[in-house]
Design an enzyme around this catalytic site. Structure first.
Site, short mmCIF file in Angstrom:
data_model
loop_
_atom_site.label_atom_id
_atom_site.label_comp_id
_atom_site.label_asym_id
_atom_site.label_seq_id
_atom_site.Cartn_x
_atom_site.Cartn_y
_atom_site.Cartn_z
N GLU A 52 -12.93 -2.88 -47.84
CA GLU A 52 -13.19 -2.02 -46.24
C GLU A 52 -14.60 -1.37 -46.27
O GLU A 52 -15.25 -1.48 -45.39
CB GLU A 52 -12.09 -1.41 -45.64
CG GLU A 52 -10.69 -2.15 -45.21
CD GLU A 52 -11.19 -3.26 -44.27
OE1 GLU A 52 -11.99 -3.18 -43.57
OE2 GLU A 52 -10.46 -4.12 -44.35
N TYR A 135 -12.10 3.69 -38.37
CA TYR A 135 -11.67 2.40 -38.44
C TYR A 135 -11.15 1.98 -39.76
O TYR A 135 -10.05 1.45 -40.11
CB TYR A 135 -13.04 1.63 -38.26
CG TYR A 135 -12.99 0.05 -38.89
CD1 TYR A 135 -12.03 -0.79 -38.13
CD2 TYR A 135 -13.17 0.10 -40.29
CE1 TYR A 135 -11.63 -2.15 -39.00
CE2 TYR A 135 -13.03 -1.54 -40.89
CZ TYR A 135 -12.18 -2.21 -40.06
OH TYR A 135 -11.78 -3.36 -40.95
N ASP A 153 -12.67 -2.49 -34.68
CA ASP A 153 -14.04 -2.84 -35.17
C ASP A 153 -14.74 -3.52 -34.17
O ASP A 153 -14.32 -3.79 -33.15
CB ASP A 153 -14.00 -3.57 -36.52
CG ASP A 153 -13.72 -5.06 -36.36
OD1 ASP A 153 -13.07 -5.15 -35.46
OD2 ASP A 153 -14.23 -5.62 -37.13
#
Length: 307
Positions: A52, A135, A153
DNA sequence: TATGCGTGGGT
DNA sequence: TACCCAAGCAT
């Protein structure tokens, strides 16, 4: 407080169109999802977190080899935490925005020191980690731990804007209305919500793309609000392009590239060869030092951070 | 809230 | 060819 009580009878808990939305997107995902290593059943929460952070503003194709190398060298947060931050910056290679590497190292240290070496499994503690924003915290909680979170996102925002709101593009900045919508669309069931989160993102990444959406391949084509409205053009301010040539960003990139590729400390004269404008070069070098990406030595040389 | 922060592939 | 833009974060 107004406690919401579940209906005693099997009344539909939400309007049919939303259930239809879920079913279509989830079915599409089952058939078309990419086989990415951080989605493999055996992938650790650490692997998900690393992916991520690497994927923040960097395309999947460029992340893949770096992610593999990173996890091979540092299979757990403690492995990374045991090394100097400069090693993280070096391993980051050319993924861009190298402050992410520094923050990922700091996150590994925090995970070791404050969480017993295990990636925390709740949103608040994830959010407290360096380099982890709203996020990323939601993404890790959802993808690694199967929890129910609105994962918003740029892909999700675009899908929502088109398929639900009927706009060509989302607003310039994430709005409260977008967050509300994302929460409203979240399936009630935890496991379904987690699959939904990744599925909408994938739809945005593969089909509902920014430049040339592949509407012919979209499971929502016949119910997409934007298509039904005749695909109206984007109304609103034009996004400012990212300036590049001659910017501090470019100079910082050149300076750091030299340090990454050098096994040891680098003479100031070598760095001087990166950029002719001495004032800008010095300003950028100072900025890199201030950011902790570069460490000045007493002898006048420079190195990636040792501590 | 607007801005600064890398890099390279796609169109 | 010149943009465009790609799973954001911190300030």
């Amino acid at each position: 407080m107004t406690p919401r009580r579940a209906p005693a009878t099997p009344t539909p808990t939400r309007p049919a169109p939303v259930a239809d939305l879920h079913e279509r997107v989830l079915t599409w995902y089952d058939a078309h999802a990419r086989d990415l290593p951080w989605r493999a059943p055996g992938c650790s929460p650490w692997g998900v977190l690393v992916s991520e952070v690497m994927l923040q503003q960097t395309p999947v194709a460029r992340v893949l080899p770096r992610w593999e190398a990173w996890l091979a060298r540092w299979p757990a947060p403690g492995d990374l935490a045991a090394e100097p931050p400069g090693e993280a910056v070096r391993m980051w290679d050319r993924l861009g925005y190298p402050r992410r590497a520094l923050r990922l190292h700091a996150a590994a240290v925090a995970i070791r020191d404050e969480h017993g070496g295990r990636v925390p499994d709740d949103h608040a503690r994830l959010l407290a980690l360096p380099g982890v924003g709203t996020y990323t915290a939601a993404a890790v909680a959802s993808f690694a731990f199967g929890q129910r979170h609105a994962v918003v996102d740029t892909n999700v925002r675009r899908v929502h804007a088109r398929a639900v709101t009927g706009a060509a593009e989302p607003a310039a900045a994430l709005t409260a209305a977008e967050n509300r919508l994302a929460v409203e669309l979240l399936p009630e069931d935890e496991g379904t919500a987690a699959r939904w989160a990744v599925a909408v993102m994938e739809l945005g990444a593969l089909v509902c793309t920014a430049r040339a959406p592949r509407c012919d391949a979209c499971p929502l084509l016949d119910r997409c609000a934007w298509v039904l409205a005749g695909r109206p053009a984007h109304t609103g301010p034009v996004r400012r392009g990212q300036a590049w040539a001659g910017t501090d960003r470019q100079v910082r990139g050149k300076l750091l590239a030299v340090l990454r590729e050098s096994a040891g400390p680098v003479e100031a004269a070598v760095l001087a060869g990166c950029w002719a404008d001495a004032a800008q070069r010095e300003r950028c070098l100072d900025g890199l030092v201030a950011d902790g990406l570069v460490e000045p030595l007493d002898d006048g040389r420079f190195t990636l951070p040792r501590s």
